[in-house]
Write an enzyme that holds these catalytic residues in place. Sequence first.
Site, short mmCIF file in Angstrom:
data_model
loop_
_atom_site.label_atom_id
_atom_site.label_comp_id
_atom_site.label_asym_id
_atom_site.label_seq_id
_atom_site.Cartn_x
_atom_site.Cartn_y
_atom_site.Cartn_z
N ASP A 44 0.84 -1.20 0.00
CA ASP A 44 0.00 0.00 0.00
C ASP A 44 0.87 1.26 0.00
O ASP A 44 0.36 2.38 -0.05
CB ASP A 44 -1.01 -0.01 1.15
N SER A 45 2.21 1.06 0.00
CA SER A 45 3.14 2.17 -0.29
C SER A 45 2.80 2.76 -1.65
O SER A 45 3.21 3.89 -1.96
CB SER A 45 4.59 1.68 -0.25
N ASP A 83 -1.36 -6.27 -0.46
CA ASP A 83 -1.34 -5.61 0.85
C ASP A 83 -2.74 -5.08 1.18
O ASP A 83 -3.30 -4.28 0.43
CB ASP A 83 -0.36 -4.44 0.77
N LYS A 113 -1.00 -9.51 2.78
CA LYS A 113 -0.25 -9.02 3.94
C LYS A 113 -1.15 -8.08 4.72
O LYS A 113 -1.95 -7.36 4.14
CB LYS A 113 1.02 -8.28 3.50
N GLU A 115 -1.04 -5.54 8.57
CA GLU A 115 -0.19 -4.97 9.62
C GLU A 115 -0.72 -5.31 11.00
O GLU A 115 -1.95 -5.33 11.22
CB GLU A 115 -0.12 -3.44 9.45
N GLU A 182 9.73 -4.03 10.07
CA GLU A 182 10.07 -2.73 9.47
C GLU A 182 10.65 -1.77 10.49
O GLU A 182 10.07 -1.53 11.55
CB GLU A 182 8.81 -2.11 8.82
O1 KIV Z 1 3.48 -1.12 1.62
C1 KIV Z 1 4.62 -1.59 1.53
O2 KIV Z 1 5.32 -1.44 0.52
C2 KIV Z 1 5.13 -2.35 2.66
C3 KIV Z 1 6.58 -2.66 2.70
C4 KIV Z 1 7.31 -1.50 3.24
C5 KIV Z 1 6.87 -3.90 3.45
O3 KIV Z 1 4.37 -2.65 3.54
#
Ligand code: KIV
Length: 277
Positions: A44-45, A83, A113, A115, A182
């Site tokens: 989600d970056s 994510d 993924k 968090e 992280e």
């Molecule tokens: O969103 C993302 O790219 C991430 C990475 C920093 C692991 O969660």
Amino acid sequence: MRVSINKIKEMKAKGEKITMLTAYDYVTAKLIDEAGIPMILVGDSLGMVVLGYESTIPVTIEEMLHHTRAVVRGTSNALIIGDMPFMTYHLSDEQAMQNAARFIQEAGTQAIKLEGGVTVADKVKRIVDCGIPVMGHIGLTPQSINQIGGYKIQGKTPEVAASMLDDARALEQAGAFTVVLETVPTALATLITEKISIPTIGIGAGAGCDGQVQIINDIMGSYTGYIPKHAKQYAKLVDIMSNAISQYHEEVKAGKFPTDANSFTMDESILEELKDK
Ligand code: KIV
């Protein structure tokens, strides 16, 4: 056949380092896949490095699915992880399972993924029980940036270090197949890596993790915002792009582009006929 979660777990058992990169589009994903990198995270970056948001919080599941589909189309070998964005898995077990399923069914990923540690372990278990592999993510969790109070190193106090180990163990017990660490001190990340059986994938967590993940734009130098200390720039694409854009602009203004090499011809007689009309 794509890389399986068993293959990733085997890599830890054999002491083979695991590489992961983020991707958000077809071409980049294809290049990463062709390089033999076994895992691609559609993080989600995306919100910050591609969509121009100030944090990952505004990212929607529709935006994630749109980019994830492009990444899946560009790849055939890598394990693709989608994510789950902010608040798409917190409301209830049902919400978490349904949204995890959207990544698998609608975007074609092999895993998701999310968090958090102890607080989301029940959700992780329910998702895993549906047959969806889950990657955990602890330490600096950007979706909680307003709670954490900034993008700063996590785990330097005895309390936070101990709760991070608890989080890693809770994710392992809930059935997660890997966990991202992280922005964590190297020594703590190394200890967690030794204490859990599933692979740790570090970002700003030192060389003691089982694997490493980086944001593709950080290592390519294709982001104009803040570059974190943990990122090594292997290229500086913004400079190359900026030069190319300026050159194009100059050449169009000066009538130097396009040339015959960029243009098409036609039968002169057709043109002659048209001139008489
Ligand atoms: O969103 C993302 O790219 C991430 C990475 C920093 C692991 O969660």
